[in-house]
Every structure is written in structure tokens, then in C-alpha cells.
Design an enzyme around this catalytic site. Structure first.
Site, PDB file in Angstrom:
ATOM      1  N   SER A  35       0.917  -1.114   0.005  1.00  0.00           N
ATOM      2  CA  SER A  35      -0.058  -0.077  -0.051  1.00  0.00           C
ATOM      3  C   SER A  35       0.993   1.310  -0.044  1.00  0.00           C
ATOM      4  N   LEU A  60      -2.616  -7.206   6.556  1.00  0.00           N
ATOM      5  CA  LEU A  60      -2.654  -7.657   7.717  1.00  0.00           C
ATOM      6  C   LEU A  60      -4.095  -7.451   8.312  1.00  0.00           C
ATOM      7  N   PHE A  82       6.359  -3.456  11.493  1.00  0.00           N
ATOM      8  CA  PHE A  82       6.328  -1.887  11.164  1.00  0.00           C
ATOM      9  C   PHE A  82       5.181  -1.525  10.305  1.00  0.00           C
ATOM     10  N   SER A 126       6.942   6.207  18.153  1.00  0.00           N
ATOM     11  CA  SER A 126       7.517   7.313  17.460  1.00  0.00           C
ATOM     12  C   SER A 126       7.436   8.250  18.694  1.00  0.00           C
ATOM     13  N   THR A 128       6.324  10.902  18.709  1.00  0.00           N
ATOM     14  CA  THR A 128       5.179  11.814  18.546  1.00  0.00           C
ATOM     15  C   THR A 128       4.496  11.398  20.052  1.00  0.00           C
ATOM     16  N   TYR A 151      -3.112   9.753  13.950  1.00  0.00           N
ATOM     17  CA  TYR A 151      -1.685   8.833  13.820  1.00  0.00           C
ATOM     18  C   TYR A 151      -1.001   8.685  15.135  1.00  0.00           C
ATOM     19  N   LYS A 155      -0.260   5.239  17.974  1.00  0.00           N
ATOM     20  CA  LYS A 155       1.154   4.846  18.563  1.00  0.00           C
ATOM     21  C   LYS A 155       0.837   4.584  20.391  1.00  0.00           C
ATOM     22  N   PHE A 180      13.069   8.871  16.612  1.00  0.00           N
ATOM     23  CA  PHE A 180      12.847  10.412  16.416  1.00  0.00           C
ATOM     24  C   PHE A 180      12.788  10.322  14.908  1.00  0.00           C
ATOM     25  N   ARG A 233      14.506  19.165  15.551  1.00  0.00           N
ATOM     26  CA  ARG A 233      14.292  17.960  15.586  1.00  0.00           C
ATOM     27  C   ARG A 233      15.661  16.869  15.495  1.00  0.00           C
ATOM     28  N   PRO A 298       0.542  24.196  11.151  1.00  0.00           N
ATOM     29  CA  PRO A 298      -0.167  23.696  12.538  1.00  0.00           C
ATOM     30  C   PRO A 298       0.272  22.199  12.867  1.00  0.00           C
ATOM     31  N   GLY A 299       0.234  22.113  14.379  1.00  0.00           N
ATOM     32  CA  GLY A 299       0.493  20.759  15.040  1.00  0.00           C
ATOM     33  C   GLY A 299       1.765  20.773  14.841  1.00  0.00           C
TER      34      GLY A 299
HETATM   35  P1  NAD Z   1       6.288   2.829   5.124  1.00  0.00           P
HETATM   36  O1  NAD Z   1       5.067   3.332   4.863  1.00  0.00           O
HETATM   37  O2  NAD Z   1       7.445   3.191   4.171  1.00  0.00           O
HETATM   38  O3  NAD Z   1       6.314   1.066   5.427  1.00  0.00           O
HETATM   39  C1  NAD Z   1       5.288   0.761   6.059  1.00  0.00           C
HETATM   40  C2  NAD Z   1       5.053  -0.491   4.923  1.00  0.00           C
HETATM   41  O4  NAD Z   1       3.907  -1.272   5.544  1.00  0.00           O
HETATM   42  C3  NAD Z   1       4.595  -0.269   3.716  1.00  0.00           C
HETATM   43  O5  NAD Z   1       5.434  -0.906   2.845  1.00  0.00           O
HETATM   44  C4  NAD Z   1       3.188  -0.635   3.499  1.00  0.00           C
HETATM   45  O6  NAD Z   1       3.012  -1.123   2.379  1.00  0.00           O
HETATM   46  C5  NAD Z   1       3.196  -1.693   4.534  1.00  0.00           C
HETATM   47  N1  NAD Z   1       1.619  -1.890   5.219  1.00  0.00           N
HETATM   48  C6  NAD Z   1       0.814  -0.798   5.491  1.00  0.00           C
HETATM   49  N2  NAD Z   1      -0.091  -1.176   6.014  1.00  0.00           N
HETATM   50  C7  NAD Z   1      -0.313  -2.477   5.627  1.00  0.00           C
HETATM   51  C8  NAD Z   1      -1.223  -3.751   6.019  1.00  0.00           C
HETATM   52  N3  NAD Z   1      -2.360  -3.388   6.477  1.00  0.00           N
HETATM   53  N4  NAD Z   1      -0.727  -4.919   5.653  1.00  0.00           N
HETATM   54  C9  NAD Z   1       0.524  -5.214   5.333  1.00  0.00           C
HETATM   55  N5  NAD Z   1       1.318  -4.222   4.961  1.00  0.00           N
HETATM   56  C10 NAD Z   1       1.009  -2.997   5.257  1.00  0.00           C
HETATM   57  O7  NAD Z   1       6.759   3.534   6.501  1.00  0.00           O
HETATM   58  P2  NAD Z   1       7.940   3.673   7.411  1.00  0.00           P
HETATM   59  O8  NAD Z   1       8.434   4.970   7.354  1.00  0.00           O
HETATM   60  O9  NAD Z   1       9.032   2.406   7.125  1.00  0.00           O
HETATM   61  O10 NAD Z   1       7.541   3.433   8.874  1.00  0.00           O
HETATM   62  C11 NAD Z   1       7.496   2.233   9.677  1.00  0.00           C
HETATM   63  C12 NAD Z   1       6.749   2.224  10.975  1.00  0.00           C
HETATM   64  O11 NAD Z   1       7.600   3.109  11.596  1.00  0.00           O
HETATM   65  C13 NAD Z   1       5.519   2.817  10.980  1.00  0.00           C
HETATM   66  O12 NAD Z   1       4.722   2.024  11.821  1.00  0.00           O
HETATM   67  C14 NAD Z   1       5.698   4.077  11.319  1.00  0.00           C
HETATM   68  O13 NAD Z   1       4.645   4.520  11.902  1.00  0.00           O
HETATM   69  C15 NAD Z   1       6.762   4.139  12.064  1.00  0.00           C
HETATM   70  N6  NAD Z   1       7.494   5.343  12.279  1.00  0.00           N
HETATM   71  C16 NAD Z   1       7.893   6.090  11.028  1.00  0.00           C
HETATM   72  C17 NAD Z   1       8.593   7.209  11.320  1.00  0.00           C
HETATM   73  C18 NAD Z   1       8.887   7.785  10.093  1.00  0.00           C
HETATM   74  O14 NAD Z   1       9.387   8.956  10.156  1.00  0.00           O
HETATM   75  N7  NAD Z   1       9.188   7.080   8.868  1.00  0.00           N
HETATM   76  C19 NAD Z   1       8.908   7.830  12.306  1.00  0.00           C
HETATM   77  C20 NAD Z   1       8.283   7.281  13.697  1.00  0.00           C
HETATM   78  C21 NAD Z   1       7.529   6.144  13.527  1.00  0.00           C
HETATM   79  C1  UD1 Z   2       6.221  14.183  11.605  1.00  0.00           C
HETATM   80  C2  UD1 Z   2       4.948  13.768  12.315  1.00  0.00           C
HETATM   81  C3  UD1 Z   2       5.375  12.541  13.120  1.00  0.00           C
HETATM   82  C4  UD1 Z   2       5.972  11.322  12.384  1.00  0.00           C
HETATM   83  C5  UD1 Z   2       6.887  12.133  11.617  1.00  0.00           C
HETATM   84  C6  UD1 Z   2       7.519  10.825  10.249  1.00  0.00           C
HETATM   85  C7  UD1 Z   2       3.722  15.837  12.704  1.00  0.00           C
HETATM   86  C8  UD1 Z   2       3.263  16.786  13.936  1.00  0.00           C
HETATM   87  N1  UD1 Z   2       4.647  15.014  13.219  1.00  0.00           N
HETATM   88  O1  UD1 Z   2       7.227  14.670  12.295  1.00  0.00           O
HETATM   89  O2  UD1 Z   2       4.365  11.961  14.023  1.00  0.00           O
HETATM   90  O3  UD1 Z   2       6.565  10.426  13.389  1.00  0.00           O
HETATM   91  O4  UD1 Z   2       6.680  13.200  10.776  1.00  0.00           O
HETATM   92  O5  UD1 Z   2       6.736  10.652   9.493  1.00  0.00           O
HETATM   93  O6  UD1 Z   2       3.552  15.965  11.556  1.00  0.00           O
HETATM   94  N2  UD1 Z   2       9.400  21.200   7.563  1.00  0.00           N
HETATM   95  C9  UD1 Z   2       9.436  22.265   6.821  1.00  0.00           C
HETATM   96  N3  UD1 Z   2       8.988  22.172   5.413  1.00  0.00           N
HETATM   97  C10 UD1 Z   2       8.732  20.979   4.943  1.00  0.00           C
HETATM   98  C11 UD1 Z   2       8.577  19.831   5.867  1.00  0.00           C
HETATM   99  C12 UD1 Z   2       8.832  20.134   6.951  1.00  0.00           C
HETATM  100  O7  UD1 Z   2      10.042  23.273   7.152  1.00  0.00           O
HETATM  101  O8  UD1 Z   2       8.134  21.085   3.752  1.00  0.00           O
HETATM  102  C13 UD1 Z   2       9.942  21.182   8.884  1.00  0.00           C
HETATM  103  C14 UD1 Z   2       8.482  20.863   9.932  1.00  0.00           C
HETATM  104  O9  UD1 Z   2       8.219  21.969  10.369  1.00  0.00           O
HETATM  105  C15 UD1 Z   2       9.657  20.137  11.125  1.00  0.00           C
HETATM  106  C16 UD1 Z   2      10.749  19.658  10.413  1.00  0.00           C
HETATM  107  O10 UD1 Z   2      11.039  20.219   9.006  1.00  0.00           O
HETATM  108  O11 UD1 Z   2       9.764  21.088  11.965  1.00  0.00           O
HETATM  109  C17 UD1 Z   2      10.538  17.987  10.148  1.00  0.00           C
HETATM  110  O12 UD1 Z   2       9.231  17.971   9.646  1.00  0.00           O
HETATM  111  P1  UD1 Z   2       9.007  16.103   9.456  1.00  0.00           P
HETATM  112  O13 UD1 Z   2       9.873  15.684   8.507  1.00  0.00           O
HETATM  113  O14 UD1 Z   2       7.305  16.475   8.605  1.00  0.00           O
HETATM  114  O15 UD1 Z   2       8.858  15.598  10.615  1.00  0.00           O
HETATM  115  P2  UD1 Z   2       8.135  16.126  12.092  1.00  0.00           P
HETATM  116  O16 UD1 Z   2       6.994  16.958  11.954  1.00  0.00           O
HETATM  117  O17 UD1 Z   2       9.043  15.940  13.010  1.00  0.00           O
END
Ligand code: NAD
Ligand code: UD1
Length: 340
Positions: A35, A60, A82, A126, A128, A151, A155, A180, A233, A298-299
């Protein structure tokens, strides 16, 4: 060879973790429904490790399919979960999708753990969950704040589901890893981040701007109470993050854990502002990035970075790569996929 199920193993963090697991001698079976990923990621993983991981295309949310999968894979010893939906904005627009995809799937997997005697479980959480922290750097003891998005709420609820499950199933050993901000790509540029549509996260937006796909980066606010006014960050190289999963898994497989549900922050411990990331990107690539300052998003929280002592001391893991290395690898990956 211990067999480990990696759900979402074709995604960004999952694929890098599959590589590290295979290189550490684990047999990996991936479940992914594609997806938010591409089947080509399997090839990228295999190009690095020379061993194709087992792969099952499965959603899943389909409980019966999942039960069949575990019937056919009786030798799984651990799960790294994941798979989830992860776009904050989308979760506000479609909360039920997020509650279904992020919570039902966790419940089904934990039920299968119980049914099949699988006692080792690692969960992707996360930073978050901490919201706007009161104290920096953030330790694992910092309070979990009211979630600012569905979201983020998934978590928090997920960690509660695992807590309650571990309380009544002492054999289940679980670790929640609170990431992070993961950035970067594998140094081979065989795998990396593949955002669908317009990236919401900072680094993919930067690399797409440098590649000419986006006109300019919008820096969300320069009037925050930080040294240069932009948000701070903790950006961690995805390969460092991936390695932490192997260490965490080995910890529970070898029964070294102190309780049956532990939590660890995974960050570098260093805070970087948005403008510092932009400057670092310009420095490592020699490019000039087109950007402008716009209103706050926002947020967004002002400043978030990890206290990593618990992971350093107890897991024996430490982030080793610099932000510059991460940005260079992200750019190498962007150049490869855009054929620049
Ligand atoms: P991603 O979207 O790249 O990977 C998630 C994978 O799960 C994808 O390949 C998607 O196809 C698969 N998937 C989603 N729903 C599914 C389902 N119902 N059945 C089977 N497969 C499914 O995301 P990521 O960045 O690799 O993140 C992995 C995990 O880490 C997630 O739980 C995310 O919330 C968490 N996380 C990510 C970040 C980030 O910044 N990337 C930060 C904090 C936590
Ligand atoms: C966001 C999510 C967090 C999630 C993470 C990974 C929010 C509030 N938090 O984190 O829950 O785990 O993504 O998916 O959305 N920025 C810019 N310009 C841009 C994009 C980002 O200035 O075009 C800034 C943002 O304001 C922030 C920093 O870059 O200060 C990082 O942003 P981002 O990569 O989106 O991550 P988070 O907001 O920290």
C-alpha cells in the site's frame, strides 16, 4: 538460522532493517500489502544481501489470511511490526483508516503470537507520543501527552495494547522503539525512502526540490523560540535505526530483557533546526537549495530530541552516522531514482 517476520518489510525503515537482519544471520519473511511500497524493493534488498528474503503479499487487516500465513510458517521466532499508515495529515482526514490499519493489525498479530507461541515482538513507535515535551532531551520517563493526531493516538494506544497483553502473557517479550526523525538511505542507493505524491517530511522534500521536482522548499516558521527561529528535531540515519532493531531483537531472543515490555528512544541525542538541515544539505551536495520562509505548520512542536542514554547503556546501541552522511545518502538515492 532464526526466522523473523518483518511486517511492512518493503517500506522505508522495514527494508533497511531486513538488510541488517539478513546480514546478522537471520532468515527473514516479509509481509507487505504494497500500500505504501513497491515490489522492486525486494530486488534492492537482494542486490545488497545476495539473499532474497521470503515475501508474502498480504494485507494484515485480513485476519483469515494472517491465520493461514502462520499455519504455513510454524517456525517464526520473532516479529518486527513496522506495517502501519503513517501520514499525520491523512490520519486527520481519515481517522478510521488509521485506527483500523494501525490497531486491528496489531491486535491480530498479538493474537497470532499467543496462538502460535511466538514470544518475541518489536513494535515501531514514535517520539510523537511525547507531544511538546516539558524537558529536553526527552527520556523514556517523560509523560505521554494527549495525541495531536489520530496517527499519534494509534501509537499511544498500541503501546497500551502491548502493555495490557504483556501483563497477562508473561512469556511474551516486547520492546517498543520510539523513533525520532529517520532520514537517509542505504549507502549503496539500492533502497531508500519512496514517498508517494508530495512529500510531507523535510528531507524528501529537500531532495525532490534539489532534483527539480519541486520549485522550492517551504520552511515552516522562523519565529519559534529556537536559536535561528526554525523548529528543532533529532534526525537519525535510517541505517543506524535499522541496526537498533537487530540489537533489540537479540536482547529478547537471548532473554536479557529486564521486563517483558521495554521502551527505548532511538535518536542521536542531537537537535538540528530546519535551517541547519538546509545548510548541511547545501554543504554536502555543493548545491544551492531554493527555499523560502512561510508560516508555521499547524501541529508542529518546537523542539524535540532524544535522551539516548537508556538505549546506549541497556541496548548497547548508539547512532554512529552523522546528519551529513544521512543527507548525502538521501541525495545519492534521489539521484538514482530520478536518473540524474
Ligand atoms: P512505510 O510506509 O515506508 O512502511 C510501512 C509498510 O507497511 C509499507 O510498505 C506498507 O505497504 C506496509 N503496510 C501498511 N499497512 C499494511 C497492511 N495492512 N498490511 C500489510 N502491509 C502494510 O513507513 P516507514 O517510514 O517505514 O515506517 C515504519 C513504521 O515506523 C510505521 O509503523 C511508522 O508509523 C513508524 N514510524 C515511522 C517514522 C518515520 O518518520 N518514517 C517515525 C516514527 C515511527
Ligand atoms: C512528523 C510527524 C510525526 C511522524 C514523522 C514521521 C507531525 C506533527 N509529526 O514529524 O508524528 O512520526 O513526521 O513521519 O506531523 N518542515 C519544513 N518544510 C517541509 C517539511 C517539514 O519546514 O516541507 C519542517 C517541519 O516544520 C519540522 C521539520 O521540518 O520542523 C521536520 O518535519 P517532518 O519531516 O514532517 O517531521 P516531524 O514533523 O518532526
Amino acid at each position: 538460522m532464526k526466522k523473523i517476520l518483518v511486517t511492512g518489510g518493503l517500506g522505508y525503515i522495514g527494508s533497511h532493517t531486513v538488510v541488517e537482519l539478513q546480514q546478522a544471520g537471520f532468515e527473514v519473511v516479509i509481509i507487505d500489502n504494497l500500500s505504501n511500497s513497491s515490489i522492486n524493493v525486494l530486488e534492492g534488498i537482494t542486490n545488497i544481501t545476495k539473499t532474497p528474503p521470503l515475501f508474502e503479499r498480504l494485507d494484515l487487516r485480513n485476519k483469515n489470511d494472517l491465520t493461514d500465513f502462520f499455519q504455513q510458517n510454524k517456525d517464526i521466532e520473532g516479529i518486527i511490526h513496522f506495517a502501519a499508515s503513517k501520514a499525520v495529515g491523512e490520519s486527520v482526514a481519515d481517522p478510521l483508516l488509521y485506527y483500523e490499519n494501525n490497531l486491528n493489525t496489531l491486535v491480530y498479530l498479538l493474537q497470532e503470537c499467543k496462538l502460535n507461541g511466538i514470544n518475541n515482538f518489536i513494535f515501531s513507535s514514535s517520539c510523537t507520543v511525547y507531544g511538546e515535551p516539558d524537558v529536553l532531551p526527552i527520556t523514556e520517563n517523560a509523560p505521554v501527552k494527549v495525541a495531536t493526531s489520530p496517527y499519534g493516538n494509534t501509537k499511544q494506544i498500541s503501546e497500551e495494547i502491548i502493555t495490557d497483553t504483556c501483563a497477562v502473557h508473561p512469556k511474551l517479550q516486547a520492546i517498543s522503539l520510539r523513533y525520532f526523525n529517520p532520514i537517509g538511505a542505504h549507502h549503496t542507493a539500492e533502497i531508500g525512502e519512496l514517498p508517494i505524491g508530495v512529500p510531507q517530511n523535510l528531507v524528501p522534500f529537500i531532495t525532490q526540490t534539489a532534483a527539480g521536482l519541486r520549485k522550492e522548499l517551504s520552511v515552516f516558521g522562523n519565529d519559534y523560540p529556537t536559536p535561528d527561529g526554525s523548529c528543532i528535531r533529532d534526525y537519525i540515519h535510517v541505517v543506524d535505526l535499522a541496526k537498533a532493531h537487530v540489537v533489540a531483537l537479540q536482547r529478547i531472543l537471548s532473554e536479557q530483557n529486564k521486563s517483558n515490555f521495554e521502551m527505548f528512544n532511538l535518536g542521536t541525542g542531537l537537535g538540528s533546526s530546519v535551517l541547519e538541515v538546509v545548510k548541511a544539505f547545501e554543504k554536502v551536495t555543493g548545491l544551492k537549495l531554493n527555499y523560502k520562509i512561510v508560516d508555521r505548520r499547524p501541529g508542529d512542536v518546537v523542539s524535540v530530541y532524544a535522551d539516548t542514554q537508556k538505549a546506549n547503556k541497556i541496548l548497547g546501541w548508539k547512532a554512529e552516522k552523522t546528519m551529513e552522511e544521512a543527507l548525502a545518502s538521501a541525495w545519492k538515492w534521489e539521484q538514482k531514482i530520478r536518473k540524474i
